[in-house]
Write an enzyme that holds these catalytic residues in place. Structure first.
Site, PDB file in Angstrom:
ATOM      1  CD  GLU A 110      10.854  -3.117 -34.106  1.00  0.00           C
ATOM      2  OE1 GLU A 110      11.558  -3.813 -33.360  1.00  0.00           O
ATOM      3  OE2 GLU A 110      11.211  -2.769 -35.243  1.00  0.00           O
ATOM      4  CD1 TRP A 135      14.005   2.483 -37.958  1.00  0.00           C
ATOM      5  CD2 TRP A 135      13.035   4.450 -37.565  1.00  0.00           C
ATOM      6  NE1 TRP A 135      13.604   2.495 -36.644  1.00  0.00           N
ATOM      7  CE2 TRP A 135      13.011   3.689 -36.369  1.00  0.00           C
ATOM      8  CE3 TRP A 135      12.463   5.725 -37.553  1.00  0.00           C
ATOM      9  CZ2 TRP A 135      12.448   4.162 -35.181  1.00  0.00           C
ATOM     10  CZ3 TRP A 135      11.903   6.197 -36.364  1.00  0.00           C
ATOM     11  CH2 TRP A 135      11.902   5.425 -35.202  1.00  0.00           C
ATOM     12  CG  ASP A 136      18.363   2.252 -36.623  1.00  0.00           C
ATOM     13  OD1 ASP A 136      17.264   1.904 -37.066  1.00  0.00           O
ATOM     14  OD2 ASP A 136      18.983   1.614 -35.755  1.00  0.00           O
ATOM     15  CE  LYS A 139      12.769  -3.267 -29.558  1.00  0.00           C
ATOM     16  NZ  LYS A 139      12.856  -3.832 -30.903  1.00  0.00           N
TER      17      LYS A 139
HETATM   18  C1  BGC Z   1      14.398  -1.155 -33.050  1.00  0.00           C
HETATM   19  C2  BGC Z   1      14.237  -0.499 -34.396  1.00  0.00           C
HETATM   20  C3  BGC Z   1      15.602  -0.345 -35.031  1.00  0.00           C
HETATM   21  C4  BGC Z   1      16.357  -1.667 -35.067  1.00  0.00           C
HETATM   22  C5  BGC Z   1      17.782  -1.499 -35.538  1.00  0.00           C
HETATM   23  C6  BGC Z   1      15.137  -2.469 -33.213  1.00  0.00           C
HETATM   24  O1  BGC Z   1      15.333  -3.057 -31.952  1.00  0.00           O
HETATM   25  O2  BGC Z   1      13.138  -1.405 -32.474  1.00  0.00           O
HETATM   26  O3  BGC Z   1      13.628   0.764 -34.251  1.00  0.00           O
HETATM   27  O4  BGC Z   1      15.456   0.140 -36.323  1.00  0.00           O
HETATM   28  O5  BGC Z   1      16.411  -2.216 -33.767  1.00  0.00           O
HETATM   29  O6  BGC Z   1      18.495  -0.653 -34.695  1.00  0.00           O
END
Ligand code: BGC
Length: 772
Positions: A487, A356-357, A599
């Protein structure tokens, strides 16, 4: 945190060779061109710790899933962009001894990434174990003009006394991914060939059957004369030519290696070799210097379009350029099949897959700095995966065209395999819908909805309408068992961000149905037919919109991250002992889940996306409550906080967050740069400057700025593309100046005051007026 990179406005500079920093530098000094990327590993052998990484866009392998306890609905595989043939290798032996920086004495080591002209340079002097000294000077780049090609110029000079050199430019296809789940090999050899001063190998990926032909043309020059190799090697996965050279002290031996990587994604398999030979012939004809010149001009053009200039703070200047440079090296927007992996081509973590980034963080950068087709291609990528998203939702029990986009994907299929994320981190659907909104808001291209957008929005809206449950207790809709952007909480009920984005998606889908119906009734009917859309669906959507439950604390005047968040022990991050940080390395997962620590932006992510819905006091109360509980252990966190802090007028905090996002990799802030760069968060760095410090927003189809100048800076300036216009924005202590580099007048707003800027002119807005 490490601060070994020297500060310079245009270059990333490392001086002195420290083996323990080498993997970090391999990431930082990576080069790429959107089609391929290469970590800054050494050309010559290196027996120390290294991740030899060379990646070709779009070429992946479905690595069989590895989990402790299988759950229905898990994907069979995790798609990984593969570490491909080593095209940079040049073995060097000096008087019979292998040149290896891990075994010799290294002096005057210097590694420079020249961002202005787009190349990597390295020089050092080595004393080998038998006492011979040599000087090495190497330059290389991935061409952004001929984007299947790379070029190397490698110079060896014996020092003190004559030396017998054995120089072997080679290609090696026998490469493994370090992150392979079962330590399997992913490549099979197909063809190899050495002819004259050229050599080729073709490798094929197992299962996916992508082929990549890697070619090289080599020239070794002594005293201006081209030498002939003594031997050549042509094996299934290895091709090479070996030159024996007797070089007097002080004489520079020059090795040119032109290379190319062509993939069957872009060429028919039966013509790969022929096409590769044609590319090699073309680049060999241009020569290293010609290609390097071309590279410098192409980079000059890119910088002309998307440089950010910061006056008075070289550390910030270097950092923002580094972020922009790496983004441009990762994605060019020319190919709608490609996307932006969180690490780009700089490492194996995250497998080069799409998260989703892209929608939440990268779209704004590409919208403002590139042609609209670039951001559009990123949206079309998801459109092409719609069917797979519908199948993905069906696997989880949803029906009637509901679409759940994957958390991690290469080809539209889910690759992620932790239930709390795969099944529960469903907010990604919201970011995908929001990106469509963002694109249309920025470009004014509402026709996108007719062509592609609406179908995606319908699928997403259907998902949310089915994912909510009616609580007869609350007499409201609730969303159970989710993971929000934070997360560090799993399986929570009613994550405020997810609930809010869900109803926002439903509203936007309803609105978009009307927009398309009005704009193009025929297409509207076609779409209803194609999606089997029933009018009563909208009634249900509206019912969810009107009756959604959003957790909040009336007493604190804040939205609650999720039900029960206030039951947690509320100790602020500043009161945590330093030894507990980072939590994800120091605490058990159980302890993290029970704690209040966040986070990355969660409620604040929602307030950032949908800020127009909330008054400034609401945003402030939530920011003041949540930021002190946030550990920013995702690289995506500081940028959102920088933007929200800037909006709240907290210039100091905004600047601190900017530094943290901008120098995240250069200073190895999170102690993980060796795994690869945080490419997607680099777009967040850009947002911190443009949306944060310059306060840029689009409202009602017009550009607004609310700038301030960070105290340490003398001025900053950037260019923005907006609906056919190009604007140069310059902000210093005295004023905000906006130059309109286009052919029509454009009206923009600075702190709410309209400025009509005629084509080719500059308008200023005094900072005094802002303070008044
Ligand atoms: C983040 C996610 C992100 C992923 C990839 C994770 O550490 O919590 O939001 O999509 O890294 O960058």
């Amino acid at each position: 945190m490490k601060q070994y990179i020297h500060q310079d406005a245009w270059n990333i500079i490392e001086e002195g060779f420290e083996p323990h920093l080498h993997k970090i530098s391999e990431s930082i000094f990576s080069i790429g061109n959107g089609r391929m990327g290469q970590r800054a590993c050494f050309e010559e052998a290196y027996s120390g710790e290294s991740l030899q990484g060379s990646y070709v866009a779009g070429v992946y392998y479905p690595d069989k899933t590895r989990v402790g306890w299988w759950k229905n609905g898990y994907p069979e595989y995790f798609a990984k962009v593969l570490n491909a043939a080593n095209w940079i290798g040049i073995h060097v032996k000096i008087n019979g001894e292998v040149l290896d920086l891990a075994t010799c004495k290294v002096e005057n080591f210097r590694r420079v990434l020249n961002m202005r002209e787009g190349y990597l340079e390295r020089s050092f002097e080595a004393t080998l174990q038998h006492g011979q000294r040599v000087r090495i000077h190497a330059q290389r780049f991935c061409s952004i003009v001929d984007d299947e090609a790379g070029a190397i110029c490698y110079r060896i000079t014996p020092l003190g006394q004559a030396a017998r050199l054995e120089i072997t430019p080679y290609l090696n296809g026998d490469i493994r991914n370090q992150d392979a789940n079962y330590d399997e090999k992913f490549w099979e050899p197909i063809a190899h060939d050495v002819q004259g001063s050229e050599a080729y190998i073709t490798m094929e990926t197992r299962k996916t059957a992508f082929q990549v032909t890697t070619g090289m043309a080599y020239t070794v020059l002594q005293d201006g004369k081209v030498l002939a190799p003594q031997t050549t090697t042509s094996e299934a996965t290895y091709v090479a030519a070996t030159f024996q050279v007797q070089a007097p002290a002080g004489q520079e031996i020059v090795v040119y290696k032109m290379a190319a990587n062509l993939s069957s994604e872009n060429h028919p398999k039966d013509q790969l070799m022929a096409h590769c030979k044609a590319v090699i012939a073309r680049v060999a004809q241009k020569g290293f210097d010609g290609l390097k010149q071309e590279q410098a001009s192409a980079w000059a053009k890119k910088w002309e379009e998307n440089d950010i200039i910061i006056e008075g703070d070289v550390s910030a200047q270097q950092a923002i350029r580094f972020n922009i440079f790496q983004l441009n090296q990762t994605y060019t927007g020319e190919d709608a099949r490609l996307n932006i992996g969180p690490k780009g081509f700089t490492g194996e973590k995250y497998g080069g897959s799409t998260y989703w980034d892209t929608e939440a963080y990268c779209i704004p950068f590409y919208l403002a700095t590139a042609a609209p087709s670039v951001a559009r291609n990123l949206l079309v990528y998801r459109y092409r995966h719609l069917q797979k998203a519908i199948e993905n939702a069906a696997k989880l029990g949803f029906k009637d065209g509901a679409a759940l986009y994957p958390m991690v994907t290469m080809n539209g299929e889910e690759c992620h395999n932790e239930w709390e994320i795969t099944f529960e981190e469903i907010h990604r659907n919201g970011a995908i819908a929001f990106a469509i909104y963002n694109y249309v808001r920025y470009t004014g291209d509402a026709a996108y909805l007719e062509e592609y957008g609406l179908e995606v929005l319908i699928g997403i809206a259907r998902f949310w309408a089915q994912r909510v449950s009616w609580s007869s207790d609350k007499k409201q809709y609730v969303m159970l068992g989710v993971t929000g952007p934070n997360e560090y909480e799993n399986n929570v009920n009613n994550n405020w961000y997810t609930n809010t984005m869900a109803t926002w998606c439903l509203e936007y889908a309803l609105q978009s149905l009307q927009t398309v119906q009005k704009a193009n009734a025929t297409r509207y009917q076609e779409l209803l037919h194609a999606t089997h859309f029933k009018p009563e669906e909208t009634t249900q959507w509206q019912h969810v919109i009107d009756n959604m439950y959003y957790p909040a604390s009336k007493e604190l005047g804040i939205f609650l991250q999720q039900d029960g968040y206030l039951d947690k022990e509320q100790i602020l991050v500043k009161d945590l002992p330093a030894s507990a940080r980072p939590l994800n390395q120091k605490w058990s997962w159980d302890r993290i889940l029970r704690s209040c620590y966040i986070k990355q932006a969660d409620v604040l992510q929602g307030l950032y996306f949908l800020e127009e819905r909330y008054d400034i006091d609401t945003i402030r109360r939530n920011y003041d409550f949540y930021e002190p509980r946030t550990v920013h252990e995702s690289s995506l966190s500081p940028c959102v906080h920088a933007i929200v802090a800037a909006k709240l007028g907290d210039e100091q905090r905004a600047y601190e967050f900017y530094l943290r996002t901008a120098r995240l990799d250069l200073d190895d802030y999170n102690n993980d740069t060796e795994d690869g760069l945080h490419i997607t968060s680099m777009a967040g760095t850009w947002m911190s400057v443009v949306e944060g410090f310059a306060g840029m927003r689009v409202r009602n189809g017009q550009l607004h700025f609310a700038p301030f100048l960070p105290a340490k800076w003398k001025a900053f300036a950037f260019k923005i593309r907006f609906r056919g216009a190009i604007l140069q924005v310059h902000i210093d202590q005295r004023q905000v100046q906006i130059t309109n580099i286009s052919v029509r007048t454009i009206t923009v707003y600075v702190h709410g005051t309209a400025l009509a800027i005629a084509a080719g002119t500059t308008e200023g807005f005094s900072q005094e007026l802002i303070k008044a």
